[in-house]
Design an enzyme around this catalytic site. Structure first.
Site, PDB file in Angstrom:
ATOM      1  N   HIS A 119      -3.341   3.718   2.392  1.00 54.19           N
ATOM      2  CA  HIS A 119      -1.929   3.404   2.604  1.00 54.19           C
ATOM      3  C   HIS A 119      -1.597   2.978   4.032  1.00 54.19           C
ATOM      4  O   HIS A 119      -0.793   2.063   4.231  1.00 54.19           O
ATOM      5  CB  HIS A 119      -1.086   4.630   2.230  1.00 54.19           C
ATOM      6  CG  HIS A 119       0.392   4.389   2.342  1.00 54.19           C
ATOM      7  ND1 HIS A 119       1.091   3.612   1.446  1.00 54.19           N
ATOM      8  CD2 HIS A 119       1.298   4.823   3.259  1.00 54.19           C
ATOM      9  CE1 HIS A 119       2.370   3.586   1.789  1.00 54.19           C
ATOM     10  NE2 HIS A 119       2.521   4.298   2.888  1.00 54.19           N
ATOM     11  N   ASP A 152       5.640   0.424   4.546  1.00 53.16           N
ATOM     12  CA  ASP A 152       6.233   1.649   4.015  1.00 53.16           C
ATOM     13  C   ASP A 152       7.757   1.597   4.190  1.00 53.16           C
ATOM     14  O   ASP A 152       8.387   0.664   3.718  1.00 53.16           O
ATOM     15  CB  ASP A 152       5.579   2.857   4.714  1.00 53.16           C
ATOM     16  CG  ASP A 152       5.932   4.195   4.102  1.00 53.16           C
ATOM     17  OD1 ASP A 152       5.289   4.584   3.108  1.00 53.16           O
ATOM     18  OD2 ASP A 152       6.844   4.862   4.629  1.00 53.16           O
TER      19      ASP A 152
END
Length: 296
Positions: free
Chosen positions: A272, A106
């Site tokens: 994610h 991320d």
């Protein structure tokens, strides 16, 4: 913020470098590997992956500047990914590592590829978890992205409206982010880890740093990416693209091949928050990649 319970056998990281008092942990044996977390987490995002990787690598796992307990000397000028990357290189040199491998998830992956681009010869291998470069991500924005990743555009608004909204309901905003990432199960983020994330997220200094991070993404970081595209600059090391099951690995490999010559892609079955959602799959992919064997 002292979290030894999440990393048994590791030492606390407490180093001044590049305008940051870095906090986090270090541990393991072997060549150095820098692990960078994402939003809305801290360095403890790597707690499930670190013990296995530490068998063959010396792990350096900091909070990103302004996140968690890593404190910056000043927030002016803004902490762009370029500035973050330079501070991370300074951190690694302070620890005696002139060249190292890097994995980022991320926001950490965004700092990571910027570090590779700005510091040729420093990174031996780079793994990007769930991320493509900001310029490519923004070119592909549609209503679905905007709905799920609304915080990109909320946090990027001028100060101090986003900070005031964050301060009003930090637990709700963090919990919503975790839910959107399909990570609500205690098997992904156990109560102790969620509590640690809440404590960090409630800190006004962290809230401001997060907003500045996202402001930089749509301003300086985007401009830096665009300039590199125009100049044809490329990452000078092998790249592993680790995608979640919701992402198109073929498409993402194609994007990264515009930035690097040596690109490999792997899909994990989770969502994610890969290091917490599917740690065994992440361990297998990273261990193979950083050992120089073919992942898969």
């Amino acid at each position: 913020m002292r979290t030894p319970g999440f990393f048994p056998g590791f030492d606390h990281l407490d180093v001044d470098a590049g305008g940051v008092r870095f906090a986090g942990v270090v541990g393991g044996v072997g060549p150095p590997l820098l692990l960078l977390h994402g939003y809305p987490e801290t360095h403890i995002a790597w707690r499930k992956v670190a013990p296995a990787l530490a068998r063959d690598h010396t792990l350096i796992i900091p909070d990103l500047p302004g996140y968690g307990a890593s404190r910056t000397q000043t927030m002016v000028p803004r902490w762009t990914k370029r500035r973050v990357g330079a501070a991370l290189v300074a951190l690694m040199r302070a620890l005696g590592h002139e060249r190292f491998a890097l994995a980022g998830h991320d926001r950490g992956a965004r700092a990571g590829y910027r570090l590779v681009l700005d510091h040729p010869g420093v990174v031996s291998q780079f793994a990007s978890l769930t991320v493509v470069p900001t310029v490519d991500a923004m070119a592909a924005v549609d209503y679905d992205f905007a709905r799920k990743a609304y915080h990109w555009f909320l946090f990027a608004q001028r100060a101090d409206l986003p900070e005031r909204l964050l301060a009003a309901a930090p637990d709700a905003i963090l919990d919503h982010a975790i839910a959107v990432m399909n990570a609500n199960s205690d098997s992904v983020i156990e109560p102790a880890a969620r509590d640690a994330y809440h404590r960090a997220f409630r800190d006004p200094a962290v809230q401001h740093a997060i907003c500045e991070d996202y402001r930089a993404a749509l301003d300086e970081d985007l401009a830096h990416d665009q300039a590199d595209c125009t100049a044809g600059r490329r990452l000078d090391c092998p790249v592993l693209v680790l995608c979640s099951s919701a992402q198109n690995v073929t498409e993402r490999i194609a994007i990264w091949k515009a930035w690097a010559d040596d690109v490999t892609g792997i899909i994990t079955t989770g969502d994610h928050l890969q290091p917490e959602d599917r740690p065994e799959e992440v361990i297998a992919a990273l261990a193979s990649f950083f050992s120089g064997t073919t992942p898969g």
